[in-house]
Design an enzyme around this catalytic site. Structure first.
Site, mmCIF file in Angstrom:
data_model
loop_
_atom_site.group_PDB
_atom_site.id
_atom_site.type_symbol
_atom_site.label_atom_id
_atom_site.label_comp_id
_atom_site.label_asym_id
_atom_site.label_seq_id
_atom_site.Cartn_x
_atom_site.Cartn_y
_atom_site.Cartn_z
ATOM 1 N N LYS A 187 -4.417 -0.306 2.329
ATOM 2 C CA LYS A 187 -3.084 -0.040 2.881
ATOM 3 C C LYS A 187 -3.132 0.942 4.052
ATOM 4 C CE LYS A 187 -0.950 -1.161 -1.501
ATOM 5 N NZ LYS A 187 -0.674 -2.555 -1.124
ATOM 6 N N GLU A 238 -3.073 5.024 -2.369
ATOM 7 C CA GLU A 238 -4.382 4.521 -2.792
ATOM 8 C C GLU A 238 -5.473 5.591 -2.671
ATOM 9 O OE1 GLU A 238 -4.192 -0.298 -2.275
ATOM 10 O OE2 GLU A 238 -4.899 0.835 -0.546
ATOM 11 N N ASP A 276 0.055 -16.291 4.076
ATOM 12 C CA ASP A 276 -0.461 -15.236 3.197
ATOM 13 C C ASP A 276 0.382 -13.980 3.411
ATOM 14 O OD1 ASP A 276 -1.962 -13.401 1.761
ATOM 15 O OD2 ASP A 276 -3.638 -13.370 3.177
ATOM 16 N N ASP A 296 2.381 -3.635 4.967
ATOM 17 C CA ASP A 296 1.643 -2.629 5.747
ATOM 18 C C ASP A 296 1.945 -2.779 7.234
ATOM 19 O OD1 ASP A 296 0.468 -1.794 3.380
ATOM 20 O OD2 ASP A 296 -1.270 -3.110 3.631
ATOM 21 N N GLY A 336 -5.300 -13.057 5.490
ATOM 22 C CA GLY A 336 -6.007 -11.769 5.561
ATOM 23 C C GLY A 336 -5.095 -10.662 6.037
HETATM 24 O O1 RIB Z 1 -1.290 -4.129 1.103
HETATM 25 C C1 RIB Z 1 -2.387 -4.991 1.150
HETATM 26 C C2 RIB Z 1 -3.637 -4.242 0.827
HETATM 27 O O2 RIB Z 1 -3.554 -3.792 -0.505
HETATM 28 C C3 RIB Z 1 -4.902 -5.048 0.891
HETATM 29 O O3 RIB Z 1 -5.488 -5.039 2.170
HETATM 30 C C4 RIB Z 1 -5.758 -4.443 -0.203
HETATM 31 O O4 RIB Z 1 -6.902 -3.814 0.267
HETATM 32 C C5 RIB Z 1 -4.850 -3.486 -0.948
HETATM 33 O O5 RIB Z 1 -5.072 -2.184 -0.581
#
Ligand code: RIB
Length: 292
Positions: A40, A138, A229, A235, A268
């Site tokens: 993220k 995270e 996707d 993000d 992706g």
């Molecule tokens: O928000 C998407 C992200 O969440 C992904 O890229 C994965 O790595 C997780 O962190």
């Protein structure tokens, strides 16, 4: 141009595409597999950079085969990596399954991100010098809190995307200027969000809404796209919003909704983040005013 410091995660995403995700105990045959840099923090840093901001990333990779590729994706996007450290052990990874509707399930293993337990003096200087600090959840929460406190002490606007959603200490909420949440996070964090001055709620294909101080409210509709996707769309939204925040919530929301929607049209996370010229073109075509 906004100067943004991102204190957050960086992962290697192990992405499998499949028609239908398996039930518990079931084996299905997938259609494809790809390694795509994600996380993220890294996704939001790249999104902010592509939306025109100057961005420094504060984070950690491990001492493994993924570290170089993770560093490279940030550098090639033009994100500053002088505060990206290498720590012992594996990098963060995410196992992602994307089905034919573009919906995903994600399992994150923190790896190096979980070992981001301290900010150095240089990290703190980077935050102090920025206009905006952008964080997610995270990395360890005490590190997010230390970053937010440093930002607040130096007049840096604190943008938090509280994802993956979890309960947070009141002392952290007290430092947040702007929260970006999806509808599930908004419901789970409803009580804490009442104390945050600016709250943006993303609503998938329906766009996003904003609630500001003194009851100011705005909504922007999404643009129609062919979804491949949805990974990283939130993000991309958050990074674009942070890059345009200084132009006011109305403009920032229009940019973020368009960038987030475009990010769903490719596979992706980092690979799908649009360049600002593409967002500009779509905004011009759809009419800049997407307010509802
Ligand atoms: O928000 C998407 C992200 O969440 C992904 O890229 C994965 O790595 C997780 O962190």
């Amino acid at each position: 141009m906004a100067r943004i410091a991102v204190v957050g995660s960086i992962n290697m995403d192990l992405v499998t595409t499949v028609g239908r995700r398996p039930e518990a105990g079931e084996t299905v045959t997938g259609d494809g597999f790809a390694l795509v840099p994600g996380g993220k923090g890294s996704n939001q840093a790249i999104a902010a950079r592509r939306a025109g901001a100057e961005v420094e990333f504060v984070g950690a990779v491990g001492g493994d085969v993924f570290a170089d590729a993770l560093r490279k994706v940030l550098r090639e996007a033009g994100v500053g990596v002088s505060r990206l450290r290498e720590v012992e052990g594996p990098s963060g990874i995410a196992t992602i399954v994307v089905d034919r509707n573009g919906e995903n399930t994600i399992i994150v293993v923190a790896g190096a991100n979980g070992r981001m337990t301290e900010l150095t003096a240089a990290d703190l200087d980077t935050i102090a010098a920025a206009d905006v600090l952008m964080c997610q959840l995270e990395i360890p929460i005490p590190t997010v809190l230390a970053a937010a406190r440093q930002a607040r002490a130096h007049g840096t606007t604190v943008v938090l995307n509280p994802s993956p959603v979890q309960e947070l200490p009141d002392e952290l909420w007290a430092e947040i200027d702007v929260a970006v949440v999806n509808e599930g996070e908004a419901a789970r964090l409803a009580s804490a969000l009442t104390g945050v001055p600016h709250v943006i709620t993303t609503r998938g294909g329906a766009g996003a809404s904003y609630r500001g101080p003194d009851g100011v409210e705005l909504s922007h509709r999404g643009i129609r796209v062919q979804v491949v996707d949805t990974t990283g769309a939130g993000d991309t939204f958050t990074g674009a919003l942070a890059a345009h925040w200084h132009e006011g919530p109305d403009t920032a929301l229009a940019w973020a909704c368009t960038a987030g929607a475009l990010a769903t049209t490719k596979l992706g996370a980092s690979a799908s983040i649009p360049e600002s010229a593409e967002v500009e073109r779509v905004l011009a075509e759809s009419g800049r005013d997407s307010r509802v």
